[in-house]
Scaffold this active site. Structure first.
Site, PDB file in Angstrom:
ATOM      1  N   HIS A  66     -17.283  11.354   2.733  1.00 43.87           N
ATOM      2  CA  HIS A  66     -17.114  11.178   1.655  1.00 43.87           C
ATOM      3  C   HIS A  66     -15.865  11.152   0.249  1.00 43.87           C
ATOM      4  O   HIS A  66     -16.064  11.609  -0.207  1.00 43.87           O
ATOM      5  CB  HIS A  66     -18.405  11.748   0.198  1.00 43.87           C
ATOM      6  CG  HIS A  66     -20.093  11.193   1.340  1.00 43.87           C
ATOM      7  ND1 HIS A  66     -20.674  10.340   1.604  1.00 43.87           N
ATOM      8  CD2 HIS A  66     -20.505  11.878   2.106  1.00 43.87           C
ATOM      9  CE1 HIS A  66     -21.616  10.857   1.463  1.00 43.87           C
ATOM     10  NE2 HIS A  66     -21.450  12.358   2.490  1.00 43.87           N
ATOM     11  N   SER A  97      11.170   0.381  -5.618  1.00 44.33           N
ATOM     12  CA  SER A  97      10.092  -0.821  -6.683  1.00 44.33           C
ATOM     13  C   SER A  97      11.546  -1.330  -7.668  1.00 44.33           C
ATOM     14  O   SER A  97      12.118  -0.667  -7.653  1.00 44.33           O
ATOM     15  CB  SER A  97       9.297   0.047  -7.916  1.00 44.33           C
ATOM     16  OG  SER A  97       9.491  -0.776  -9.132  1.00 44.33           O
ATOM     17  N   LYS A 122      10.451   4.918  -6.842  1.00 47.32           N
ATOM     18  CA  LYS A 122       8.614   4.713  -5.816  1.00 47.32           C
ATOM     19  C   LYS A 122       9.092   4.821  -4.682  1.00 47.32           C
ATOM     20  O   LYS A 122       9.871   4.103  -4.185  1.00 47.32           O
ATOM     21  CB  LYS A 122       8.711   3.340  -6.368  1.00 47.32           C
ATOM     22  CG  LYS A 122       7.454   3.437  -7.609  1.00 47.32           C
ATOM     23  CD  LYS A 122       6.844   4.316  -8.008  1.00 47.32           C
ATOM     24  CE  LYS A 122       5.546   3.300  -7.616  1.00 47.32           C
ATOM     25  NZ  LYS A 122       5.089   2.553  -8.078  1.00 47.32           N
ATOM     26  N   GLU A 156       0.324  -1.512   3.870  1.00 44.80           N
ATOM     27  CA  GLU A 156      -0.211  -2.099   3.106  1.00 44.80           C
ATOM     28  C   GLU A 156      -0.681  -3.574   2.897  1.00 44.80           C
ATOM     29  O   GLU A 156      -1.794  -4.698   3.456  1.00 44.80           O
ATOM     30  CB  GLU A 156       0.200  -1.956   1.242  1.00 44.80           C
ATOM     31  CG  GLU A 156       0.128  -0.738   1.131  1.00 44.80           C
ATOM     32  CD  GLU A 156       0.851  -1.310  -0.562  1.00 44.80           C
ATOM     33  OE1 GLU A 156       0.885  -1.968  -0.958  1.00 44.80           O
ATOM     34  OE2 GLU A 156       1.096   0.720  -1.233  1.00 44.80           O
TER      35      GLU A 156
END
Ligand code: ARG
Length: 478
Positions: A170, A291, A297, A304
């Protein structure tokens, strides 16, 4: 798997289509474009030529065409293969698909022998053969890349066979595991993926050629000879089935969707682990991007995209299943739609495996952060309960006693191993029989290392077991 070709264009000066004799008017340019597949099926040109050469050789052996015809066909095909390889071959939309483009060129080069090639054959069994040959190569490449991915995975798993990290359920800290054990979970997934592809290959590797349009052919053909020439394990035993079913492509797409699903899960973890909030790993810069607005970043773009591309492979599987479900026997033009999803899935899986095999070698493990996270979730609470059970307390009572100890630790803002023996006993006082069962040796049980070492059976996270699992895997990989 490279496309050598500029987009084909319609050419109104071209001679009539291979099947045009029966028709009183030509198809419109739109219909031509709509029905053509040469834009994408030219990827199977090599396989088409191989299949044609095997067919021609068989025709000559059986006396259906002359030896001189075979020689002409071989010469012409050799030239065509060179033209395709160099990018000179002029693909033509008017000739619909890869099969007719090559046959037309062959006839232009060698004359009548080119026109004899299609004896005892149809594009229906020809295309089914080409796809199987193409897919067999794609499967072999996939299996090779899975093995590379696995070897690299085993290397980092071995380095971290004893590196503790929190295991989660979880997404809450559950029990200590080793990072090596966690990675080996993905090895097991990839092992089943490889099994699925290898199994799928058996059913791909059967020869449709000889089925002709749907009913077989009246020429005295030798299908076993063609099968052996092309490296097929056996022939397809029903001509209607051979030209119409694409279940083998669906199986490949299913195996691929599962493999991508596994890599998508790993990607999700890499992304999470790389987040500064978690900080378990870093990925090599070459797999990340920055970025354009936020200078700080470093984004995990590659994982992804793997997660994102899994949507595409899942979609391709559904596309092929849907393509098949309404088709009456035997061949229908619907089947021309099998290629793009299949090619796309193979490309996606092959590119993803290639990039993943490299990416995992660039994982930098932040072992201190992993260990730090372990001190925050009472990860050894189960070990304390198991200890009490081994001392004779029923499991449900032990569970309750440890829950009380965790509550006391929470109030104090400490972890279980930080309690003294007396403090621990006091925390459990409300459960009869618990406190007096806790003895001085308890602190060893509550350490991360003690917890890991105690799970010492096949499949458990004890470092020795992880090393044994890696050794087993290396042996299986050869
Ligand atoms: N381009 C076609 C395909 O991909 C080849 C088979 C065409 N057969 C036919 N009878 N029209 O399926």
């Amino acid at each position: 798997m490279t496309d050598h070709t500029p987009s084909p264009t319609p050419d109104s000066n071209q001679p009539a289509k291979a099947w045009s004799g029966r028709f009183s008017e030509p198809v419109s340019d739109l219909v031509k474009r709509y029905t053509a597949s040469v834009f994408f099926d030219q990827r199977m040109a090599t396989q088409d030529i191989r299949g044609s050469l095997a067919h021609a050789k068989m025709l000559a052996r059986q006396g259906i065409i002359g030896a001189n015809d075979l020689a002409d066909i071989e010469r012409g095909m050799h030239q065509i293969a060179g033209e395709i390889e160099s990018g000179e071959f002029a693909w033509n939309l008017d000739d619909e698909d890869v099969h007719l483009n090559i046959e037309k060129r062959l006839t232009a080069l060698v004359g009548d022998a080119g026109k004899r090639l299609h004896t005892g054959r149809s594009r229906n069994d020809q295309v089914a053969t080409d796809i199987r040959l193409w897919l067999r190569d794609a499967i072999d490449q996939t299996l090779h890349l899975i093995a590379t991915f696995q070897r690299n995975l085993l290397d980092i798993a071995e380095q971290h066979a004893a590196t503790p990290m929190p295991g989660f359920t979880h997404l809450q800290v559950a029990q200590p595991v080793t990072f090596g054990h966690h990675l080996m979970a993905y090895y097991e997934m990839s092992r089943r993926d490889a099994e699925r592809f290898a199994d799928c290959r058996k059913r791909v590797n059967r020869l449709p050629l000889g089925s002709a349009a749907l009913a077989g052919t009246s020429y005295p053909i030798d299908r076993e000879f063609v099968a052996a020439e092309l490296g097929f394990d056996e022939v397809c035993y029903n001509s209607l089935d051979a030209v119409s079913d694409r279940d083998f492509a669906i199986e490949f797409c299913a195996a691929a969707a599962l493999l991508m699903t596994h890599l998508s899960r790993l990607s999700e973890e890499l992304i999470l682990w790389m987040s500064p909030r978690v900080g378990f790993i870093d990925l090599a810069d070459r797999f990340c991007t920055g970025s354009s607005i936020m200078p700080q970043k470093k984004n995990p773009d590659v994982p992804e995209l793997v997660r994102g591309k899994t949507g595409r492979t899942n979609g391709n599987l559904i596309a092929l299943l849907t393509l098949m479900k309404g088709q009456p026997l035997a061949y229908n033009k619907d089947n021309q739609e099998d290629k793009e999803p299949l090619f796309d899935t193979a490309d996606t899986v092959i590119d993803t495996l290639r990039i993943y095999a490299d990416m995992i070698t660039g994982i930098k493990v932040k072992a201190d952060n992993m260990r730090g996270a372990l001190s925050q979730g009472y990860a050894t609470a189960t070990d304390l309960a198991d200890y009490l059970v081994k001392q004779g307390l029923p499991f449900r009572d032990a569970h309750e006693a440890v829950a009380l100890a965790v509550r006391a630790a929470e109030v104090r803002g400490c972890d279980l191993p930080q309690f003294t023996l007396d403090e621990l006993r006091a925390a459990m006082a409300d459960v009869p029989g618990a406190a007096e069962r806790v003895e001085a040796g308890i602190s060893a049980v509550l350490t991360v290392e003690g917890s890991l070492a105690s799970r010492n059976h096949v499949g458990g996270t004890a470092p020795d077991q992880v090393r044994a699992a890696i050794a087993r895997a290396r042996e299986a990989l050869g």
